[in-house]
Design an enzyme around this catalytic site. Structure first.
Site, PDB file in Angstrom:
ATOM      1  N   GLY A  37     -11.882 -11.051  10.148  1.00 37.77           N
ATOM      2  CA  GLY A  37     -12.857 -12.142  10.080  1.00 37.77           C
ATOM      3  C   GLY A  37     -12.169 -13.496  10.161  1.00 37.77           C
TER       4      GLY A  37
ATOM      5  N   SER B  42     -13.127   1.467  15.086  1.00 43.31           N
ATOM      6  CA  SER B  42     -11.733   1.807  14.803  1.00 43.31           C
ATOM      7  C   SER B  42     -11.306   2.973  15.685  1.00 43.31           C
ATOM      8  CB  SER B  42     -11.612   2.210  13.340  1.00 43.31           C
ATOM      9  OG  SER B  42     -10.407   2.908  13.120  1.00 43.31           O
TER      10      SER B  42
ATOM     11  N   CYS C 112      -9.935   5.532  14.754  1.00 48.36           N
ATOM     12  CA  CYS C 112     -10.068   6.818  14.061  1.00 48.36           C
ATOM     13  C   CYS C 112     -11.398   7.506  14.354  1.00 48.36           C
ATOM     14  CB  CYS C 112      -9.859   6.654  12.565  1.00 48.36           C
ATOM     15  SG  CYS C 112     -11.193   5.755  11.793  1.00 48.36           S
TER      16      CYS C 112
ATOM     17  N   TYR D 289     -14.794   7.380   6.806  1.00 47.33           N
ATOM     18  CA  TYR D 289     -14.728   6.074   7.488  1.00 47.33           C
ATOM     19  C   TYR D 289     -15.076   6.235   8.972  1.00 47.33           C
ATOM     20  CZ  TYR D 289     -12.627   1.679   9.127  1.00 47.33           C
ATOM     21  OH  TYR D 289     -12.404   0.451   9.690  1.00 47.33           O
TER      22      TYR D 289
ATOM     23  N   PRO E  21     -10.955  -1.336  17.956  1.00 48.08           N
ATOM     24  CA  PRO E  21      -9.553  -1.752  17.866  1.00 48.08           C
ATOM     25  C   PRO E  21      -8.646  -0.632  17.366  1.00 48.08           C
ATOM     26  CG  PRO E  21     -10.913  -2.908  16.236  1.00 48.08           C
ATOM     27  CD  PRO E  21     -11.781  -1.888  16.895  1.00 48.08           C
TER      28      PRO E  21
ATOM     29  N   TRP F 237       6.283   7.107   3.646  1.00 44.82           N
ATOM     30  CA  TRP F 237       5.424   8.293   3.526  1.00 44.82           C
ATOM     31  C   TRP F 237       5.459   9.181   4.761  1.00 44.82           C
ATOM     32  CZ3 TRP F 237       0.289   5.625   1.539  1.00 44.82           C
ATOM     33  CH2 TRP F 237       0.538   5.054   0.286  1.00 44.82           C
TER      34      TRP F 237
ATOM     35  N   ARG G 271       1.806   5.530  16.206  1.00 44.98           N
ATOM     36  CA  ARG G 271       0.727   4.569  16.021  1.00 44.98           C
ATOM     37  C   ARG G 271       0.923   3.386  16.964  1.00 44.98           C
ATOM     38  NH1 ARG G 271      -0.877   8.272  13.669  1.00 44.98           N
ATOM     39  NH2 ARG G 271      -1.776   8.473  11.589  1.00 44.98           N
TER      40      ARG G 271
ATOM     41  N   ASP H 288       0.652  12.760   6.740  1.00 45.04           N
ATOM     42  CA  ASP H 288       0.980  12.142   8.029  1.00 45.04           C
ATOM     43  C   ASP H 288      -0.268  11.562   8.698  1.00 45.04           C
ATOM     44  OD1 ASP H 288       3.699  12.304   8.375  1.00 45.04           O
ATOM     45  OD2 ASP H 288       3.646  14.199   9.479  1.00 45.04           O
TER      46      ASP H 288
HETATM   47  O1  GFB Z   1      -1.469   2.900   8.374  1.00 42.62           O
HETATM   48  P1  GFB Z   1      -1.826   4.160   7.709  1.00 42.62           P
HETATM   49  O2  GFB Z   1      -2.092   4.105   6.252  1.00 42.62           O
HETATM   50  O3  GFB Z   1      -3.132   4.775   8.355  1.00 42.62           O
HETATM   51  O4  GFB Z   1      -0.650   5.232   7.928  1.00 42.62           O
HETATM   52  P2  GFB Z   1      -3.530   5.732   9.580  1.00 42.62           P
HETATM   53  C1  GFB Z   1      -0.045   5.450   9.172  1.00 42.62           C
HETATM   54  C2  GFB Z   1       1.134   6.388   9.029  1.00 42.62           C
HETATM   55  O5  GFB Z   1       2.182   5.712   8.327  1.00 42.62           O
HETATM   56  C3  GFB Z   1       0.860   7.670   8.249  1.00 42.62           C
HETATM   57  C4  GFB Z   1       2.698   6.538   7.309  1.00 42.62           C
HETATM   58  O6  GFB Z   1       1.537   8.747   8.873  1.00 42.62           O
HETATM   59  C5  GFB Z   1       1.482   7.376   6.883  1.00 42.62           C
HETATM   60  O7  GFB Z   1       1.890   8.531   6.170  1.00 42.62           O
HETATM   61  N1  GFB Z   1       3.284   5.713   6.236  1.00 42.62           N
HETATM   62  C6  GFB Z   1       4.605   5.672   5.934  1.00 42.62           C
HETATM   63  C7  GFB Z   1       2.655   4.904   5.378  1.00 42.62           C
HETATM   64  N2  GFB Z   1       4.832   4.886   4.877  1.00 42.62           N
HETATM   65  C8  GFB Z   1       3.629   4.375   4.507  1.00 42.62           C
HETATM   66  C9  GFB Z   1       3.225   3.485   3.473  1.00 42.62           C
HETATM   67  O8  GFB Z   1       4.013   3.008   2.659  1.00 42.62           O
HETATM   68  N3  GFB Z   1       1.898   3.168   3.428  1.00 42.62           N
HETATM   69  C10 GFB Z   1       0.998   3.687   4.312  1.00 42.62           C
HETATM   70  N4  GFB Z   1      -0.296   3.311   4.196  1.00 42.62           N
HETATM   71  N5  GFB Z   1       1.348   4.567   5.280  1.00 42.62           N
HETATM   72  C11 GFB Z   1      -5.825   4.748   8.974  1.00 42.62           C
HETATM   73  C12 GFB Z   1      -7.171   5.315   8.651  1.00 42.62           C
HETATM   74  O9  GFB Z   1      -5.072   5.830   9.340  1.00 42.62           O
HETATM   75  O10 GFB Z   1      -5.845   3.861  10.063  1.00 42.62           O
HETATM   76  C13 GFB Z   1      -8.240   4.322   8.716  1.00 42.62           C
HETATM   77  O11 GFB Z   1      -7.078   5.966   7.414  1.00 42.62           O
HETATM   78  C14 GFB Z   1      -8.160   3.388   9.896  1.00 42.62           C
HETATM   79  O12 GFB Z   1      -9.446   4.993   8.730  1.00 42.62           O
HETATM   80  C15 GFB Z   1      -6.770   2.841  10.081  1.00 42.62           C
HETATM   81  O13 GFB Z   1      -8.556   4.046  11.074  1.00 42.62           O
HETATM   82  C16 GFB Z   1      -6.622   1.995  11.295  1.00 42.62           C
HETATM   83  O14 GFB Z   1      -3.216   5.092  10.886  1.00 42.62           O
HETATM   84  O15 GFB Z   1      -2.996   7.120   9.415  1.00 42.62           O
END
Ligand code: GFB
Length: 299
Positions: free
Chosen positions: A3, A94, A96, A123, A150, A189, A196, A256
């Site tokens: 936003g 998104s 996802c 979500y 996005p 993690w 990504r 993951d």
């Molecule tokens: O960005 P993230 O939380 O979301 O995690 P997603 C992406 C990847 O990074 C996963 C790894 O494989 C996580 O395990 N990762 C490594 C970490 N270290 C970390 C950390 O310290 N924090 C986090 N958060 N991840 C989300 C969706 O999925 O993406 C939502 O849950 C949305 O719905 C968003 O679509 C854009 O990309 O996996």
């Protein structure tokens, strides 16, 4: 984050008649409050960026909130936009929304062709509903409601809470604090193998402005860079940007998520829009923004 990036873009384009409400001023889950807001303000163009968002862990834990809050926000805004005669609305979804094991890169046509990733199914279902609301209001009532999907975003005003955030802001904060504290390793993690794609929020805002001006079709449009990296590559890049010299510890107890979600951005490119910020440059800008606003971002 999104936003405020859209507001910056509109201001940079010379708009001064922007109507803004913070979540504490207007609870978008409240049907009557949203209806009153639209009746009073009569906005002509609506950017629907508001959402309950978070990283993989938050999505998986707060499953009811991610479904309920997002369904309410979308339904209330889209319905009120129709009722009050909004000229055009842009809904943001998104990446996802696509099936967990869809072919890569993800083409818009792959929507609803397979099972979703379990960690963010609530979500994703809410965001798919938003797309379908726009399509249905267009089909039944002739509303010019469009949708953009996005990829993973980052930039100013991101969420740096380590339990709730996405990977990129989490890694900036973890490596920064590890550097200051002289830690020998940082926990990351999963396995590091998932891939990504990352888009800077200002590029997304630019794409939203472009679509609001030029796009009027019912099929939603992917917004991304068309390039991805492994989480391991991202971690190395953030480590280098922050200047941390210790080791990475991969915590495979953490999920993951989707193995890969690379956007096919050929439709957007054909329409005439392309991103400007490369990941390395965007990371550098975001780390500088984090340093300048650390007090605000880290409570
Ligand atoms: O960005 P993230 O939380 O979301 O995690 P997603 C992406 C990847 O990074 C996963 C790894 O494989 C996580 O395990 N990762 C490594 C970490 N270290 C970390 C950390 O310290 N924090 C986090 N958060 N991840 C989300 C969706 O999925 O993406 C939502 O849950 C949305 O719905 C968003 O679509 C854009 O990309 O996996």
């Amino acid at each position: 984050m999104v936003g405020s990036a859209i507001v910056r873009k509109l201001q940079a384009e010379g708009y001064s008649n922007i109507i803004i409400r913070t979540s504490s001023e207007l609870d978008l889950r409240n049907q009557a409050a949203v209806a009153d807001f639209f009746a009073d303000e009569q906005p002509e163009y609506v950017f629907l960026a508001a959402a309950k968002v978070g990283g993989i862990l938050a999505n998986n834990i707060y499953r009811a909130e991610f479904l309920y809050d997002n369904l309410m926000i979308e339904s209330n805004i889209i319905h009120s936009s129709y009722k009050s005669g909004v000229k055009k609305l842009l809904f943001l979804g998104s990446s996802c929304i696509y099936p967990k094991l869809a072919p890569q890169p993800l083409k818009e046509e792959y929507l609803l062709s397979g099972y979703l990733e379990p960690t963010n199914e609530p979500y994703a279902i809410a965001k798919i509903t938003g797309i379908k609301l726009c399509e249905a209001y267009r089909s039944q009532y002739g509303c010019n409601f469009i949708s953009a999907m996005p990829t993973n975003l980052y930039g100013p005003n991101d969420n740096y809470d380590l339990q709730g955030s996405h990977v990129l802001p989490a890694l900036i904060r973890k490596f920064h604090e590890a550097k200051l504290n002289g830690q020998s390793s940082v926990e990351v993690w999963g396995t590091g193998a998932p891939r990504r794609e990352f888009l800077h929020a200002d590029d997304l805002a630019d794409a939203c402005f472009f679509l609001m001006q030029h796009y009027n079709d019912d099929l939603f449009v992917n917004v991304g860079t068309g390039e991805d990296v492994t989480i391991r590559e991202l971690a190395e890049l953030v480590k280098e940007t922050v200047g941390y010299e210790g080791d990475l510890y991969w915590n495979t107890e953490k999920p993951d998520g989707t193995p890969r979600k690379l956007m096919d951005v050929s439709r957007l490119h054909t329409l005439g829009w392309k991103h400007k910020t490369a990941l390395r440059q965007g990371l550098e800008m975001t780390y500088q923004d984090f340093l300048a606003n650390e007090v605000l971002y880290v409570e």
